[in-house]
Write a protein that holds these residues in place. Structure first.
Motif, PDB file in Angstrom:
ATOM      1  N   GLY A  39       3.855  -9.187  -1.309  1.00 26.63           N
ATOM      2  CA  GLY A  39       3.095 -10.008  -0.381  1.00 26.63           C
ATOM      3  C   GLY A  39       3.545 -11.448  -0.324  1.00 26.63           C
ATOM      4  O   GLY A  39       2.767 -12.328   0.065  1.00 26.63           O
ATOM      5  N   SER A  40       4.804 -11.707  -0.669  1.00 32.34           N
ATOM      6  CA  SER A  40       5.308 -13.075  -0.716  1.00 32.34           C
ATOM      7  C   SER A  40       6.565 -13.215   0.135  1.00 32.34           C
ATOM      8  O   SER A  40       7.313 -12.252   0.327  1.00 32.34           O
ATOM      9  CB  SER A  40       5.638 -13.476  -2.157  1.00 32.34           C
ATOM     10  N   PHE A  94       3.177  -2.034  -8.336  1.00 35.08           N
ATOM     11  CA  PHE A  94       2.409  -3.065  -7.640  1.00 35.08           C
ATOM     12  C   PHE A  94       2.507  -2.935  -6.127  1.00 35.08           C
ATOM     13  O   PHE A  94       1.675  -3.468  -5.393  1.00 35.08           O
ATOM     14  CB  PHE A  94       2.898  -4.447  -8.088  1.00 35.08           C
ATOM     15  N   SER A  95       3.500  -2.191  -5.652  1.00 33.02           N
ATOM     16  CA  SER A  95       3.642  -1.990  -4.211  1.00 33.02           C
ATOM     17  C   SER A  95       2.475  -1.226  -3.609  1.00 33.02           C
ATOM     18  O   SER A  95       2.246  -1.268  -2.402  1.00 33.02           O
ATOM     19  CB  SER A  95       4.929  -1.215  -3.923  1.00 33.02           C
ATOM     20  N   GLY A  96       1.737  -0.493  -4.459  1.00 34.86           N
ATOM     21  CA  GLY A  96       0.649   0.341  -3.968  1.00 34.86           C
ATOM     22  C   GLY A  96       1.086   1.733  -3.554  1.00 34.86           C
ATOM     23  O   GLY A  96       0.259   2.584  -3.213  1.00 34.86           O
ATOM     24  N   LYS A  97       2.385   2.000  -3.625  1.00 39.97           N
ATOM     25  CA  LYS A  97       2.907   3.304  -3.217  1.00 39.97           C
ATOM     26  C   LYS A  97       2.897   4.323  -4.355  1.00 39.97           C
ATOM     27  O   LYS A  97       3.024   5.521  -4.103  1.00 39.97           O
ATOM     28  CB  LYS A  97       4.336   3.148  -2.690  1.00 39.97           C
ATOM     29  N   PHE A  98       2.784   3.823  -5.594  1.00 38.98           N
ATOM     30  CA  PHE A  98       2.887   4.702  -6.751  1.00 38.98           C
ATOM     31  C   PHE A  98       1.786   4.362  -7.755  1.00 38.98           C
ATOM     32  O   PHE A  98       1.345   3.211  -7.833  1.00 38.98           O
ATOM     33  CB  PHE A  98       4.243   4.539  -7.434  1.00 38.98           C
ATOM     34  N   PRO A  99       1.366   5.345  -8.552  1.00 40.16           N
ATOM     35  CA  PRO A  99       0.395   5.040  -9.609  1.00 40.16           C
ATOM     36  C   PRO A  99       1.048   4.249 -10.730  1.00 40.16           C
ATOM     37  O   PRO A  99       2.257   4.351 -10.967  1.00 40.16           O
ATOM     38  CB  PRO A  99      -0.045   6.429 -10.086  1.00 40.16           C
ATOM     39  N   TYR A 100       0.236   3.467 -11.426  1.00 41.23           N
ATOM     40  CA  TYR A 100       0.733   2.743 -12.589  1.00 41.23           C
ATOM     41  C   TYR A 100       0.967   3.703 -13.753  1.00 41.23           C
ATOM     42  O   TYR A 100       0.562   4.868 -13.721  1.00 41.23           O
ATOM     43  CB  TYR A 100      -0.260   1.648 -12.984  1.00 41.23           C
ATOM     44  N   LEU A 101       1.614   3.189 -14.778  1.00 46.79           N
ATOM     45  CA  LEU A 101       1.946   3.998 -15.939  1.00 46.79           C
ATOM     46  C   LEU A 101       0.713   4.250 -16.809  1.00 46.79           C
ATOM     47  O   LEU A 101      -0.146   3.369 -16.967  1.00 46.79           O
ATOM     48  CB  LEU A 101       3.009   3.288 -16.776  1.00 46.79           C
ATOM     49  N   VAL A 102       0.649   5.456 -17.362  1.00 47.78           N
ATOM     50  CA  VAL A 102      -0.414   5.813 -18.304  1.00 47.78           C
ATOM     51  C   VAL A 102       0.216   6.514 -19.497  1.00 47.78           C
ATOM     52  O   VAL A 102       1.386   6.930 -19.451  1.00 47.78           O
ATOM     53  CB  VAL A 102      -1.479   6.724 -17.652  1.00 47.78           C
ATOM     54  N   ALA A 103      -0.538   6.654 -20.568  1.00 45.54           N
ATOM     55  CA  ALA A 103      -0.040   7.339 -21.764  1.00 45.54           C
ATOM     56  C   ALA A 103       0.444   8.740 -21.397  1.00 45.54           C
ATOM     57  O   ALA A 103      -0.214   9.461 -20.644  1.00 45.54           O
ATOM     58  CB  ALA A 103      -1.128   7.408 -22.824  1.00 45.54           C
ATOM     59  N   GLY A 104       1.592   9.092 -21.918  1.00 45.56           N
ATOM     60  CA  GLY A 104       2.205  10.384 -21.626  1.00 45.56           C
ATOM     61  C   GLY A 104       3.302  10.310 -20.590  1.00 45.56           C
ATOM     62  O   GLY A 104       4.146  11.214 -20.500  1.00 45.56           O
ATOM     63  N   ASP A 126       3.206  -1.602 -15.367  1.00 45.64           N
ATOM     64  CA  ASP A 126       4.220  -1.426 -14.325  1.00 45.64           C
ATOM     65  C   ASP A 126       5.621  -1.492 -14.918  1.00 45.64           C
ATOM     66  O   ASP A 126       5.818  -1.925 -16.049  1.00 45.64           O
ATOM     67  CB  ASP A 126       4.044  -2.529 -13.273  1.00 45.64           C
ATOM     68  N   TRP A 127       6.592  -1.069 -14.144  1.00 45.20           N
ATOM     69  CA  TRP A 127       7.998  -1.018 -14.545  1.00 45.20           C
ATOM     70  C   TRP A 127       8.831  -1.936 -13.669  1.00 45.20           C
ATOM     71  O   TRP A 127       8.487  -2.226 -12.528  1.00 45.20           O
ATOM     72  CB  TRP A 127       8.520   0.416 -14.399  1.00 45.20           C
ATOM     73  N   GLU A 128       9.990  -2.384 -14.175  1.00 46.92           N
ATOM     74  CA  GLU A 128      10.910  -3.210 -13.391  1.00 46.92           C
ATOM     75  C   GLU A 128      12.314  -3.070 -13.972  1.00 46.92           C
ATOM     76  O   GLU A 128      12.635  -3.679 -14.993  1.00 46.92           O
ATOM     77  CB  GLU A 128      10.496  -4.690 -13.410  1.00 46.92           C
ATOM     78  N   TYR A 162      14.693 -10.162  -5.189  1.00 47.07           N
ATOM     79  CA  TYR A 162      15.139  -9.231  -4.159  1.00 47.07           C
ATOM     80  C   TYR A 162      14.164  -9.349  -2.990  1.00 47.07           C
ATOM     81  O   TYR A 162      12.941  -9.348  -3.193  1.00 47.07           O
ATOM     82  CB  TYR A 162      15.145  -7.792  -4.675  1.00 47.07           C
ATOM     83  N   VAL A 163      14.687  -9.460  -1.766  1.00 44.86           N
ATOM     84  CA  VAL A 163      13.839  -9.706  -0.601  1.00 44.86           C
ATOM     85  C   VAL A 163      12.771  -8.639  -0.451  1.00 44.86           C
ATOM     86  O   VAL A 163      11.588  -8.937  -0.233  1.00 44.86           O
ATOM     87  CB  VAL A 163      14.696  -9.788   0.684  1.00 44.86           C
ATOM     88  N   ALA A 164      13.155  -7.366  -0.585  1.00 49.74           N
ATOM     89  CA  ALA A 164      12.192  -6.281  -0.373  1.00 49.74           C
ATOM     90  C   ALA A 164      11.109  -6.278  -1.439  1.00 49.74           C
ATOM     91  O   ALA A 164       9.956  -5.930  -1.162  1.00 49.74           O
ATOM     92  CB  ALA A 164      12.906  -4.939  -0.337  1.00 49.74           C
ATOM     93  N   HIS A 165      11.441  -6.667  -2.665  1.00 48.99           N
ATOM     94  CA  HIS A 165      10.417  -6.737  -3.710  1.00 48.99           C
ATOM     95  C   HIS A 165       9.442  -7.879  -3.441  1.00 48.99           C
ATOM     96  O   HIS A 165       8.232  -7.751  -3.651  1.00 48.99           O
ATOM     97  CB  HIS A 165      11.056  -6.909  -5.082  1.00 48.99           C
ATOM     98  N   ALA A 166       9.971  -9.017  -2.974  1.00 49.40           N
ATOM     99  CA  ALA A 166       9.078 -10.113  -2.602  1.00 49.40           C
ATOM    100  C   ALA A 166       8.116  -9.659  -1.511  1.00 49.40           C
ATOM    101  O   ALA A 166       6.918  -9.954  -1.558  1.00 49.40           O
ATOM    102  CB  ALA A 166       9.898 -11.321  -2.144  1.00 49.40           C
TER     103      ALA A 166
END
Length: 287
Positions: A90-91, A252-262, A124-126, A82-86
């Motif tokens: 940063g690609s 990975f976008s930097g807009k959201f925190p990564y996943l943690v337990a819970g 991360d999620w996808e 997906y263009v926006a994900h690329a």
């Protein structure tokens, strides 16, 4: 047709979901696996249903929902489709499909808990549209042949540990894609005649907060293109799973925190259902 697998991990039974009913498929097949697709499974199920040979599963609502496919021989994943994900990665958009592999034992049910990997810091999620192969595909002549080799579609979460994937990867991505439980799939598989894969909304949430919201029409490489292209480099076997890439809105976008337990992760694709996973620490029971 809509297929699912119900029951304890490792002992799931195949079922058909039809008009609000759940029918056991054991008179037709032992599982939704390679043999099911190569022996005309859907046609045999349809004939058995019309003949009244399939019985309802009375306790279906109380049973665990497993992945709708048995363990595949391969999981082939497409990156940055997906263009926006690329862009958020940063690609530049890729000119040819970028692929990597996940181990088949990463497949789990859509509601199973997932363990944060030991030493992980950037889980991360996808949300992704998954293609299930129905006929052996090798050196297809054109994308026009692709649909004849597709058994159906599933919703999948291509979970990733970005620190493993990018920082200690050794130059490839699979190290960050391969932890236990890193491919929740389901809740069901839908055959191609039941939906339009070219225009499906994909969404994800973390703890109820929106993350991704896109549509498969925004994919750079279509489903047909991907199956044809992959068949030029590897043999796709019945039951194999292809993950077609994720849209923008990941950690990975930097807009959201990564996943943690819970944390509770949810994904949804039109027509393919909604799944959720709770993330935990410690060992998760084998599946």
């Amino acid at each position: 047709m809509r297929f699912a697998r119900l029951g304890p991990a490792g002992s799931e039974i195949p079922v058909l979901l039809q008009n609000g009913h759940t029918y056991g498929l054991t008179p037709v097949t032992t599982d939704i696996d390679s043999e099911f697709w190569t022996t005309g499974g859907p046609d045999r199920v349809r004939a058995a249903l019309e003949a009244g040979e399939l019985k309802a599963v009375d306790d279906a609502e109380s049973l665990r929902i497993g992945a709708p496919i048995a363990r595949p021989s391969a999981i082939v994943c497409v990156g940055m489709n997906y263009v926006a994900h690329a862009a958020e990665s940063g690609s530049a958009p890729p000119e040819v499909p970028i692929i990597f592999l996940k181990p088949p034992n990463t497949v789990v049910g859509p509601y199973d808990d997932v363990q944060i990997p030991r030493g992980a810091t950037k889980t991360d999620w996808e949300v992704e549209l998954g293609i299930v192969i129905g006929r052996r595909a090798s050196y297809l002549s054109s994308p026009d042949e692709s649909m004849d080799h597709i058994a159906g579609f599933v919703a999948a979460n291509d979970l990733s540990e970005r620190s493993f994937q990018l920082e200690i990867s050794g130059g490839q991505w699979s190290k960050g894609k391969s932890a236990a439980g890193f491919c929740p799939a389901g809740p069901w598989l839908v055959t191609p005649d039941e939906l339009d894969h070219r225009a499906l909304s994909l969404r994800s949430w973390v703890n109820g907060e929106p993350r991704q919201d896109s549509n498969t029409k925004d994919m750079i490489f279509s489903v047909e293109h991907l199956v044809h292209d992959l068949s030029q480099y590897l043999v796709l076997e019945p039951g194999d799973l292809i993950l077609t890439g994720t849209p923008q809105g990941v950690g990975f976008s930097g807009k959201f925190p990564y996943l943690v337990a819970g944390d509770v992760m949810e994904i949804e694709i039109d027509g393919l259902g909604r799944q959720h996973q709770k993330f935990v620490t410690g060992e998760v029971s084998a599946r």
